[in-house]
Design a protein around this motif. Structure first.
Motif, PDB file in Angstrom:
ATOM      1  N   GLU A 148     -16.823  -7.508 -13.031  1.00 13.48           N
ATOM      2  CA  GLU A 148     -15.602  -7.595 -13.799  1.00 13.48           C
ATOM      3  C   GLU A 148     -14.633  -6.478 -13.476  1.00 13.48           C
ATOM      4  N   GLU A 149     -15.113  -5.374 -12.889  1.00 12.37           N
ATOM      5  CA  GLU A 149     -14.242  -4.261 -12.567  1.00 12.37           C
ATOM      6  C   GLU A 149     -13.582  -4.428 -11.208  1.00 12.37           C
ATOM      7  N   GLN A 150     -14.034  -5.358 -10.414  1.00 11.52           N
ATOM      8  CA  GLN A 150     -13.474  -5.527  -9.097  1.00 11.52           C
ATOM      9  C   GLN A 150     -12.188  -6.328  -9.175  1.00 11.52           C
ATOM     10  N   SER A 151     -11.290  -6.021  -8.269  1.00 14.77           N
ATOM     11  CA  SER A 151     -10.025  -6.730  -8.212  1.00 14.77           C
ATOM     12  C   SER A 151      -9.810  -7.192  -6.790  1.00 14.77           C
ATOM     13  N   GLU A 152      -9.422  -8.435  -6.624  1.00 14.87           N
ATOM     14  CA  GLU A 152      -9.244  -8.953  -5.287  1.00 14.87           C
ATOM     15  C   GLU A 152      -8.069  -9.925  -5.263  1.00 14.87           C
ATOM     16  N   TRP A 153      -7.597 -10.174  -4.064  1.00 22.13           N
ATOM     17  CA  TRP A 153      -6.519 -11.138  -3.889  1.00 22.13           C
ATOM     18  C   TRP A 153      -7.029 -12.533  -4.248  1.00 22.13           C
ATOM     19  N   LYS A 154      -6.216 -13.296  -4.981  1.00 24.33           N
ATOM     20  CA  LYS A 154      -6.592 -14.641  -5.394  1.00 24.33           C
ATOM     21  C   LYS A 154      -5.758 -15.657  -4.638  1.00 24.33           C
ATOM     22  N   GLU A 155      -6.419 -16.693  -4.125  1.00 23.76           N
ATOM     23  CA  GLU A 155      -5.691 -17.716  -3.383  1.00 23.76           C
ATOM     24  C   GLU A 155      -4.835 -18.553  -4.336  1.00 23.76           C
ATOM     25  N   LYS A 199       6.088  -4.856 -11.830  1.00 20.97           N
ATOM     26  CA  LYS A 199       6.093  -5.643 -13.068  1.00 20.97           C
ATOM     27  C   LYS A 199       7.499  -5.793 -13.648  1.00 20.97           C
ATOM     28  N   GLN A 200       8.342  -4.786 -13.463  1.00 21.23           N
ATOM     29  CA  GLN A 200       9.695  -4.851 -13.998  1.00 21.23           C
ATOM     30  C   GLN A 200      10.454  -6.044 -13.423  1.00 21.23           C
ATOM     31  N   VAL A 201      10.353  -6.218 -12.106  1.00 19.86           N
ATOM     32  CA  VAL A 201      11.071  -7.312 -11.452  1.00 19.86           C
ATOM     33  C   VAL A 201      10.513  -8.659 -11.900  1.00 19.86           C
ATOM     34  N   PHE A 236       6.321 -16.922  -9.925  1.00 20.81           N
ATOM     35  CA  PHE A 236       6.367 -15.488  -9.640  1.00 20.81           C
ATOM     36  C   PHE A 236       5.296 -14.794 -10.477  1.00 20.81           C
ATOM     37  N   SER A 237       4.447 -14.021  -9.817  1.00 19.48           N
ATOM     38  CA  SER A 237       3.323 -13.396 -10.518  1.00 19.48           C
ATOM     39  C   SER A 237       3.226 -11.916 -10.176  1.00 19.48           C
ATOM     40  N   PHE A 238       2.689 -11.181 -11.133  1.00 17.61           N
ATOM     41  CA  PHE A 238       2.468  -9.739 -10.964  1.00 17.61           C
ATOM     42  C   PHE A 238       1.012  -9.492 -10.612  1.00 17.61           C
ATOM     43  N   THR A 239       0.778  -8.526  -9.733  1.00 13.64           N
ATOM     44  CA  THR A 239      -0.574  -8.085  -9.408  1.00 13.64           C
ATOM     45  C   THR A 239      -0.582  -6.574  -9.293  1.00 13.64           C
ATOM     46  N   ARG A 240      -1.743  -5.988  -9.406  1.00 16.34           N
ATOM     47  CA  ARG A 240      -1.851  -4.545  -9.285  1.00 16.34           C
ATOM     48  C   ARG A 240      -1.815  -4.134  -7.822  1.00 16.34           C
ATOM     49  N   SER A 274      -2.563  -4.614  -1.434  1.00 13.45           N
ATOM     50  CA  SER A 274      -2.666  -3.533  -0.448  1.00 13.45           C
ATOM     51  C   SER A 274      -2.195  -3.928   0.945  1.00 13.45           C
ATOM     52  N   VAL A 275      -2.371  -5.192   1.320  1.00 16.91           N
ATOM     53  CA  VAL A 275      -1.992  -5.605   2.673  1.00 16.91           C
ATOM     54  C   VAL A 275      -0.481  -5.508   2.861  1.00 16.91           C
ATOM     55  N   SER A 276       0.269  -6.095   1.939  1.00 15.59           N
ATOM     56  CA  SER A 276       1.724  -6.025   2.064  1.00 15.59           C
ATOM     57  C   SER A 276       2.223  -4.592   1.911  1.00 15.59           C
ATOM     58  N   HIS A 277       1.511  -3.776   1.147  1.00 10.98           N
ATOM     59  CA  HIS A 277       1.893  -2.371   0.992  1.00 10.98           C
ATOM     60  C   HIS A 277       1.775  -1.632   2.331  1.00 10.98           C
ATOM     61  N   GLN A 278       0.680  -1.863   3.042  1.00 14.86           N
ATOM     62  CA  GLN A 278       0.508  -1.210   4.340  1.00 14.86           C
ATOM     63  C   GLN A 278       1.519  -1.725   5.352  1.00 14.86           C
ATOM     64  N   VAL A 279       1.831  -3.001   5.296  1.00 19.25           N
ATOM     65  CA  VAL A 279       2.843  -3.558   6.202  1.00 19.25           C
ATOM     66  C   VAL A 279       4.212  -2.947   5.889  1.00 19.25           C
ATOM     67  N   ALA A 280       4.494  -2.722   4.603  1.00 16.60           N
ATOM     68  CA  ALA A 280       5.762  -2.105   4.211  1.00 16.60           C
ATOM     69  C   ALA A 280       5.852  -0.666   4.729  1.00 16.60           C
ATOM     70  N   LYS A 281       4.764   0.073   4.631  1.00 20.87           N
ATOM     71  CA  LYS A 281       4.748   1.436   5.151  1.00 20.87           C
ATOM     72  C   LYS A 281       4.942   1.437   6.662  1.00 20.87           C
ATOM     73  N   PHE A 282       4.350   0.457   7.325  1.00 21.75           N
ATOM     74  CA  PHE A 282       4.523   0.305   8.764  1.00 21.75           C
ATOM     75  C   PHE A 282       5.997   0.036   9.097  1.00 21.75           C
ATOM     76  N   ALA A 283       6.669  -0.747   8.251  1.00 26.67           N
ATOM     77  CA  ALA A 283       8.059  -1.131   8.499  1.00 26.67           C
ATOM     78  C   ALA A 283       9.018   0.047   8.446  1.00 26.67           C
ATOM     79  N   THR A 284       8.663   1.105   7.714  1.00 32.19           N
ATOM     80  CA  THR A 284       9.564   2.256   7.613  1.00 32.19           C
ATOM     81  C   THR A 284       9.729   2.970   8.944  1.00 32.19           C
ATOM     82  N   ASN A 285       8.837   2.711   9.905  1.00 28.52           N
ATOM     83  CA  ASN A 285       8.933   3.342  11.221  1.00 28.52           C
ATOM     84  C   ASN A 285       9.616   2.441  12.256  1.00 28.52           C
ATOM     85  N   LEU A 286      10.056   1.266  11.825  1.00 31.35           N
ATOM     86  CA  LEU A 286      10.646   0.306  12.760  1.00 31.35           C
ATOM     87  C   LEU A 286      12.167   0.375  12.765  1.00 31.35           C
TER      88      LEU A 286
END
Length: 399
Positions: free
Chosen positions: A190-197, A275-277, A309-313, A318-330
């Protein structure tokens, strides 16, 4: 003038040919209310009275300056960053603290940025415990500051650290005695969190934004997956300016909708960790800070048979977060539709397992920029030779 120019560039333009509208900036909805007008008039009246009192008494100004100098250690304005990181007393506390964040040193000039990066450490070994101890340290630094300023009591740095560690241990022990798992720990399913299809025949696009205020750079990460958990597309989009985090998150979500529209996907779930958006979109309430983007999102909804439109923690995004960080160098948008780089596939696989296993040395393999094919082994995975695709990517990057 340079600052004004940057502020103007940060104003988002509509992608749906929306007409300009006037918003009342003193209310969150952008609409004038008597209450917000009264508050503004009252604040103006206070400012005028304050200016008059200062003009009448130069001695008061000197006293005020001396008092402010005391609050600021006599050297710097007392910002959050100075109080928690750069004040000599705070530095002494961090020097003897049993926890350190050397990788976050460069982010200390913006506390909110430092905090966002700190939260990512929750996936590392004992990450939650280290974060909990750090929160106690920040709290004790604040209490030590108050004792020094209001009670004239100076606390030894080691005493402050011992107090923080002691309270942290008391909390840990109390949780264990009650038989409850420590919040954030990986105890039980119950403590684990994962991407849901998404639902059958749907596509889910996760979006996120990364902001580097000190470099004036931003990036958006968009990752699309099908209901069969197949990765069907990913986009790393460098922003043309660097706005506040809420604005960048809204822009990233709008970019995800534009991508879905161009791909011809008609049943799409858009998921982000802001969550605000999401709350503004689902409630239909306006937000003066991102009003133009919200209007575009509302209009783009009609491009799909169904969308939600849904909110997630953050840990589930994490995948899109890492891709976003990668994009800052492009300097230009990178897109993958069929052949994906190894580092991205590893992130997606880890996301399915709810275990973030990408190590620092793995992330260092990510190319820092999109160069020629010889310098960047992953560039061949993006079809940049297609003129129509290049044009569409430029359109996304422009917004």
């Amino acid at each position: 003038m340079e600052t004004e120019g940057k502020d103007i560039v940060r104003i988002p333009l509509s992608v749906c040919n929306m007409k300009d509208r006037i918003y009342w900036s003193k209310s969150c909805t952008g609409e004038y209310t008597v209450k917000s007008g009264y508050k503004l008039a009252k604040s103006i009246r206070k400012e005028v009275a304050y200016d008059r009192s200062n003009a009448e008494s130069s001695s008061n100004r000197k006293c005020s300056a001396q008092s402010w100098s005391f609050l600021c250690c006599g050297e710097h304005p007392e910002t959050v960053e100075h109080l928690l990181f750069f004040c000599d007393h705070a530095k002494a506390i961090w020097d003897v603290a049993p926890v350190s964040w050397e990788g976050l040193v460069n982010h200390r000039d913006k506390f909110w940025h430092w905090w966002e990066e700190l939260k990512d450490a929750v996936h590392k070994e004992k990450g939650q415990e280290r974060i909990a101890l750090t929160i106690n340290l920040l709290w004790q630094i604040w209490k030590s500051r108050n004792a020094r300023q209001f009670e004239a009591k100076a606390r030894d740095p080691m005493t402050v650290v011992q107090k923080a560690v002691g309270e942290w241990r008391e909390y840990q022990d109390a949780q264990l005695k009650e038989g409850e798992p420590i919040r954030g720990s990986r105890v039980g399913k119950e403590e684990q969190s994962e991407w849901k299809e998404p639902r059958e025949a749907w596509v889910k696009i996760n979006s996120d934004a990364a902001v580097h205020q000190n470099k004036d750079r931003a990036g958006w990460g968009l990752v699309a997956r099908s209901w069969q958990k197949e990765l069907v597309g990913a986009w790393a989009v460098p922003g043309i300016s660097c706005s506040n985090p809420k604005m960048e998150e809204a822009l990233a979500l709008r970019a995800a909708m534009l991508v879905a529209k161009r791909q011809g996907w008609r049943r799409v779930e858009f998921e982000t960790d802001c969550k605000q958006v999401i709350d503004r979109i689902n409630s239909g309430e306006n937000d003066v800070d991102i009003a133009t983007v919200l209007s575009d999102i509302e209009k783009l909804k009609s491009s799909f048979y169904e969308c939600c439109f849904s909110f997630t923690r953050r840990r589930s995004n994490s995948v899109s977060h890492q891709v976003a960080k990668f994009a800052t160098n492009l300097k230009e948008t990178a897109e993958w539709k069929s052949d994906f780089p190894v580092w991205l596939l590893e992130l997606v696989q880890a996301d399915y397992l709810a275990l973030i296993v990408l190590k620092d040395e793995d992330f260092n393999r990510i190319p820092e920029r999109i160069g020629d094919r010889r310098e960047n082994p992953y560039r061949k995975n993006a079809d940049f030779d297609d003129p129509k695709l290049v044009q569409s990517l430029k359109c996304i990057s422009a917004y």
